[in-house]
Scaffold this active site. Structure first.
Site, PDB file in Angstrom:
ATOM      1  N   SER A  44       0.836  -1.193   0.000  1.00 25.31           N
ATOM      2  CA  SER A  44       0.000   0.000   0.000  1.00 25.31           C
ATOM      3  C   SER A  44       0.873   1.245   0.000  1.00 25.31           C
ATOM      4  O   SER A  44       2.047   1.198   0.380  1.00 25.31           O
ATOM      5  CB  SER A  44      -0.882   0.005   1.256  1.00 25.31           C
ATOM      6  OG  SER A  44      -1.544   1.240   1.428  1.00 25.31           O
ATOM      7  N   TYR A  92      -2.015  -1.309  10.629  1.00 18.99           N
ATOM      8  CA  TYR A  92      -2.232  -1.436   9.181  1.00 18.99           C
ATOM      9  C   TYR A  92      -1.036  -0.880   8.416  1.00 18.99           C
ATOM     10  O   TYR A  92      -0.472  -1.543   7.543  1.00 18.99           O
ATOM     11  CB  TYR A  92      -3.508  -0.708   8.758  1.00 18.99           C
ATOM     12  CG  TYR A  92      -3.734  -0.734   7.263  1.00 18.99           C
ATOM     13  CD1 TYR A  92      -4.284  -1.852   6.650  1.00 18.99           C
ATOM     14  CD2 TYR A  92      -3.369   0.349   6.466  1.00 18.99           C
ATOM     15  CE1 TYR A  92      -4.473  -1.892   5.278  1.00 18.99           C
ATOM     16  CE2 TYR A  92      -3.555   0.318   5.088  1.00 18.99           C
ATOM     17  CZ  TYR A  92      -4.107  -0.808   4.504  1.00 18.99           C
ATOM     18  OH  TYR A  92      -4.283  -0.841   3.144  1.00 18.99           O
TER      19      TYR A  92
END
Length: 260
Positions: A137, A150
């Protein structure tokens, strides 16, 4: 000979879009997801549209040793492409979020992904060919207050992918880390509605375009793939400001949008 691709988190979003691209290129598919209804729908849709075999496995990737279960159930079938796409987000301060959910995230993003990669990699090396696509990401490039685990888990996936890509030079096996920014998928339904992932629309990407970008990068053997000019710039922000400031910028964005 027909080749086989294994895709986790394949029943929707980027996993589904990548499955379509693989099916279009003639791969037989092994789709893995926790949502059985979506899995069956994906299988039906793909088999209607493409001349390929689609197998499905309903698996909770947050459970220990699930990678071994997967390999046992597919009888250690040769995997030519592995797409580690499964994942989810969690919003909130680390002191106040639930450890059970965080533990599940760490298992899905890190332990299961790493273990499955290791199990599949042996056969790829022996055959002298194979491609692995790990879903990292844009979050991997800086710390992320209010989504700390995360962001940290995605940083692990990026670092891990880059390291083993280097180790595998000359083997015929390539590893690609796809690092998209906000993308319009079911991710937004899982993360708290308070997160800025659900508030910022100017840089929200189309999942089919992100998948196509990542798939093309994987086929070329590119190690890191960052779709979008804005995302490419944001991934380099640490070159222009201190890590402390970059961390605070992320915090400010999250704080600004949490009550919108």
């Amino acid at each position: 000979m027909t080749k086989t691709a294994l895709i986790t988190g394949a029943a929707s979003g980027l996993g589904y879009e990548l499955s379509l691209l693989l099916a279009n290129d003639g791969y037989n598919l092994i789709l893995i997801d926790i949502n059985n209804d979506n899995l069956q729908n994906a299988k039906t849709d793909i088999e209607k549209s493409f001349n390929c075999q689609v197998s499905v496995l309903k698996k909770d990737l947050s459970k220990p040793n699930v990678a071994i279960e997967i390999m046992d159930e597919i009888n250690d079938a040769p995997i030519d492409v592995l797409v580690n796409n499964a994942g989810f987000g969690l919003f909130g301060t680390f002191a106040n979020t639930e450890w059970e959910r965080e533990s599940e995230m760490l298992h899905v993003h890190i332990l299961t992904t790493t273990h499955l990669t290791k199990l599949v990699l042996d056969g790829m090396i022996k055959r002298g060919s194979g491609k692995i696509l790990n879903m990292s990401s844009l979050a991997a490039f800086q710390p992320g207050p209010l989504m700390s685990i995360y962001y940290a888990s995605k940083a692990y996936l990026l670092s891990f992918s880059e390291a083993i890509a280097n180790e595998l030079k000359g083997t015929g096996v390539t590893v690609t880390a796809l690092c998209p920014g906000p993308t319009k998928t079911e991710f937004q339904k899982v993360v708290s509605n308070n997160t800025s992932e659900n508030k910022i629309s100017f840089n929200m990407a189309c999942p089919s375009k992100v998948a196509q970008y990542g798939y093309s990068a994987m086929k070329k053997g590119k190690t890191v793939a960052i779709p979008g000019i804005v995302n490419k710039f944001l991934s380099t922000i640490h070159r222009f400001v201190s890590r402390r400031m970059a961390t605070q910028i992320v915090r400010n964005i999250q704080e600004k949008n949490r009550d919108v």
